[in-house]
Structure formats: C-alpha cells, structure tokens
Design a protein around this motif. Sequence first.
Motif, mmCIF file in Angstrom:
data_model
loop_
_atom_site.group_PDB
_atom_site.id
_atom_site.type_symbol
_atom_site.label_atom_id
_atom_site.label_comp_id
_atom_site.label_asym_id
_atom_site.label_seq_id
_atom_site.Cartn_x
_atom_site.Cartn_y
_atom_site.Cartn_z
ATOM 1 N N VAL A 12 0.849 -1.187 0.000
ATOM 2 C CA VAL A 12 0.000 0.000 0.000
ATOM 3 C C VAL A 12 0.889 1.242 0.000
ATOM 4 O O VAL A 12 2.017 1.197 0.512
ATOM 5 N N GLN A 13 0.386 2.326 -0.573
ATOM 6 C CA GLN A 13 1.145 3.573 -0.560
ATOM 7 C C GLN A 13 1.012 4.261 0.791
ATOM 8 O O GLN A 13 0.017 4.062 1.516
ATOM 9 N N ALA A 14 2.000 5.065 1.106
ATOM 10 C CA ALA A 14 1.949 5.841 2.337
ATOM 11 C C ALA A 14 0.657 6.657 2.393
ATOM 12 O O ALA A 14 0.231 7.230 1.387
ATOM 13 N N ASP A 90 5.933 1.479 9.014
ATOM 14 C CA ASP A 90 5.023 0.413 9.436
ATOM 15 C C ASP A 90 5.284 -0.889 8.691
ATOM 16 O O ASP A 90 4.678 -1.919 9.015
ATOM 17 N N THR A 91 6.169 -0.852 7.706
ATOM 18 C CA THR A 91 6.494 -2.054 6.940
ATOM 19 C C THR A 91 7.084 -3.126 7.845
ATOM 20 O O THR A 91 8.055 -2.887 8.558
ATOM 21 N N GLY A 120 0.404 -16.823 15.202
ATOM 22 C CA GLY A 120 0.170 -17.141 13.807
ATOM 23 C C GLY A 120 1.462 -17.092 13.013
ATOM 24 O O GLY A 120 2.533 -16.807 13.559
ATOM 25 N N GLN A 121 1.339 -17.340 11.712
ATOM 26 C CA GLN A 121 2.507 -17.380 10.830
ATOM 27 C C GLN A 121 2.863 -16.000 10.267
ATOM 28 O O GLN A 121 3.961 -15.822 9.733
ATOM 29 N N GLY A 122 1.938 -15.072 10.359
ATOM 30 C CA GLY A 122 2.227 -13.709 9.940
ATOM 31 C C GLY A 122 1.699 -13.367 8.564
ATOM 32 O O GLY A 122 1.470 -14.244 7.721
ATOM 33 N N THR A 123 1.498 -12.065 8.348
ATOM 34 C CA THR A 123 1.114 -11.530 7.046
ATOM 35 C C THR A 123 1.956 -10.281 6.808
ATOM 36 O O THR A 123 2.132 -9.450 7.706
ATOM 37 N N GLN A 124 2.479 -10.154 5.590
ATOM 38 C CA GLN A 124 3.413 -9.077 5.283
ATOM 39 C C GLN A 124 2.670 -7.793 4.941
ATOM 40 O O GLN A 124 1.737 -7.796 4.126
ATOM 41 N N VAL A 125 3.093 -6.707 5.545
ATOM 42 C CA VAL A 125 2.594 -5.372 5.209
ATOM 43 C C VAL A 125 3.771 -4.548 4.704
ATOM 44 O O VAL A 125 4.782 -4.428 5.394
ATOM 45 N N THR A 126 3.619 -4.002 3.502
ATOM 46 C CA THR A 126 4.661 -3.171 2.917
ATOM 47 C C THR A 126 4.061 -1.832 2.529
ATOM 48 O O THR A 126 3.068 -1.788 1.796
ATOM 49 N N VAL A 127 4.639 -0.757 3.031
ATOM 50 C CA VAL A 127 4.154 0.584 2.760
ATOM 51 C C VAL A 127 5.211 1.325 1.943
ATOM 52 O O VAL A 127 6.336 1.517 2.412
ATOM 53 N N SER A 128 4.824 1.737 0.752
ATOM 54 C CA SER A 128 5.767 2.445 -0.119
ATOM 55 C C SER A 128 5.640 3.954 0.072
ATOM 56 O O SER A 128 4.560 4.468 0.359
#
Length: 129
Positions: A12-14, A90-91, A120-128
């Motif tokens: 997601v974008q900033a 927040d990434t 849990g195993q986790g979910t990736q969040v990436t903020v550009s």
Amino acid sequence: QVQLVESGGGLVQAGGSLRLSCSVTGLTFDDYMMGWFRQAPGKEREGVASITWSGGTTYYADSVKGRFTISRENAKNTLYLQMDGLKPEDTAMYYCAAVLWTPFMTTAEALGASSYNYWGQGTQVTVSS
C-alpha cells in the motif's frame, strides 16, 4: 490444535489503509487476550496493539496510537487490526497472538511478546513512500 491464521496484508502507498484479520481455531476465543505484533528485518518483534477478552480494554504502542484500531468479534473467533495513515516505517511482518486472559495485566505485559503463548505465521505489510 490451536491455529491462528492472519490475512489482509499487502502493498500500500503511504497514507493508505489496510485491515488485517486473524482467524482463530482450537481454543475458546473469548477466554483469551489477543494481540498484534510486528517484526521488521533486523529488528525485534514489537507489540502493536492488544485487546482484552471482552474488547473492553485496548492497548496501543505509542507509534500507532490514533492510526491503528484493534477489535475482535468473539462470535466469529476473529481479531482485526484496522490500519490507517500507514507510513513506510510500518512495513513489517504482522503477527497475531493469544494468551489466556488474566486480570491486572500491565500495559507492558499486554504488549510484550513474551506474555503470549500462541502465534500465527504472519502476514506481510509493505508501505511504499
């Protein structure tokens, strides 16, 4: 067998928003305090937010206060994290976790990874940017 399964991560974008979900099976969900944690590469796992069994009390890390909202739906055995105003910092990989609820838990304990038994195993969040 206890299972915690996260979903909802992505790119997601900033300034954007994401809603994470954590579906829980194998335990009596409304007996458990639930938390969201995150871990960025090269950094320690940190507490983001947590919520008591009833949802009556929530705890937040200072870095996310006013931007993230934790909630739970006990009838669906599901935990949520609404993330608004996302920033590149927040990434991280986001994890949900559970611990049998006890009264008089301090904020440090509520947001401390060592307090929690199930992950849990986790979910990736990436903020550009």
